[in-house]
Design a protein around this motif. Structure first.
Motif, short mmCIF file in Angstrom:
data_model
loop_
_atom_site.label_atom_id
_atom_site.label_comp_id
_atom_site.label_asym_id
_atom_site.label_seq_id
_atom_site.Cartn_x
_atom_site.Cartn_y
_atom_site.Cartn_z
N SER A 174 0.81 -1.21 0.00
CA SER A 174 0.00 0.00 0.00
C SER A 174 0.85 1.27 0.00
CB SER A 174 -0.96 0.01 1.19
OG SER A 174 -0.23 0.05 2.40
N SER A 175 2.12 1.17 0.35
CA SER A 175 2.98 2.35 0.38
C SER A 175 3.78 2.54 -0.91
CB SER A 175 3.92 2.29 1.57
OG SER A 175 4.80 1.20 1.45
N ALA A 176 3.77 1.57 -1.80
CA ALA A 176 4.59 1.63 -3.01
C ALA A 176 4.28 2.87 -3.87
CB ALA A 176 4.42 0.36 -3.84
N GLN A 230 6.35 -4.83 -4.20
CA GLN A 230 6.07 -3.63 -5.00
C GLN A 230 6.97 -2.47 -4.60
OE1 GLN A 230 3.74 -5.44 -3.42
NE2 GLN A 230 2.19 -6.04 -4.90
N SER A 231 7.17 -2.28 -3.31
CA SER A 231 8.07 -1.21 -2.86
C SER A 231 9.51 -1.50 -3.24
CB SER A 231 7.95 -1.02 -1.34
OG SER A 231 6.68 -0.52 -1.02
N ARG A 251 6.82 5.92 -4.71
CA ARG A 251 7.09 6.26 -6.12
C ARG A 251 6.87 7.74 -6.37
NH1 ARG A 251 2.51 4.65 -9.40
NH2 ARG A 251 1.89 6.67 -8.62
N ASP A 252 5.75 8.28 -5.89
CA ASP A 252 5.44 9.70 -6.10
C ASP A 252 6.48 10.61 -5.45
OD1 ASP A 252 3.21 8.89 -7.52
OD2 ASP A 252 1.80 9.27 -5.86
N LEU A 253 6.90 10.27 -4.24
CA LEU A 253 7.91 11.08 -3.56
C LEU A 253 9.25 11.03 -4.28
CD1 LEU A 253 6.95 10.25 0.11
CD2 LEU A 253 6.79 12.48 -0.99
N LEU A 299 12.03 0.94 -5.47
CA LEU A 299 13.41 1.31 -5.11
C LEU A 299 14.41 0.89 -6.18
CD1 LEU A 299 13.39 0.51 -1.29
CD2 LEU A 299 13.27 2.76 -2.38
N LEU A 300 14.21 -0.28 -6.76
CA LEU A 300 15.08 -0.75 -7.83
C LEU A 300 14.94 0.15 -9.06
CD1 LEU A 300 17.11 -2.87 -8.77
CD2 LEU A 300 15.17 -4.30 -9.45
#
Length: 133
Positions: free
Chosen positions: A54-56, A84-85, A60-62, A89-90
């Motif tokens: 849910s934080s991915a 997903q997160s 991404r936006d940040l 990061l990758l």
């Protein structure tokens, strides 16, 4: 009698209001940034303790908001990591490298390192501080 449907609430008067809350992840990262300001030459983004699915999108936006400039990502607080997160990061490491910008992940937690190893990736793909691009 109030009836709840999604984010809309009917207070009985026929009026509907929408609750606009900041995503928890964005709030945690902004709080961390405020608590530990980065130097002008080395902007820093502090990741929250939970990088679940849910934080991915928030992460991404940040990251995208900081594209085009050098960035250090502090991953010392990370305790939970979702795939997903990890992908976000990758992708950030690849994007900053392709853009020719400095990017590094500082202080990777053991949870982050374990998840990277568990999915069969190499830690240097994430551009941890001190690794070569």
């Amino acid at each position: 009698m109030a009836r709840r449907k999604g984010k809309e609430i009917d207070g009985g008067s026929g009026e509907r209001s929408r609750s606009r809350k900041k995503p928890k992840v964005a709030t945690q990262m902004q709080d961390a940034e405020t608590a530990a300001p980065a130097t002008a030459s080395e902007p820093e983004l502090v990741l929250p303790d939970s990088l679940d699915s849910s934080s991915a999108a928030s992460i991404r936006d940040l990251l995208l908001a900081r594209r085009g400039a050098s960035l250090v990502v502090d991953a010392g607080q990370v305790q939970r990591v979702g795939i997903q997160s990890l992908q976000v990061l990758l992708a950030a490491a690849h994007t900053w490298r392709a853009d020719g910008q400095n990017y590094a992940v500082r202080n990777p937690s053991s949870a982050l390192l374990e998840t990277i190893a568990l999915v069969g990736l190499s830690a240097d793909q994430f551009l941890f501080e001190g690794s070569s691009p």
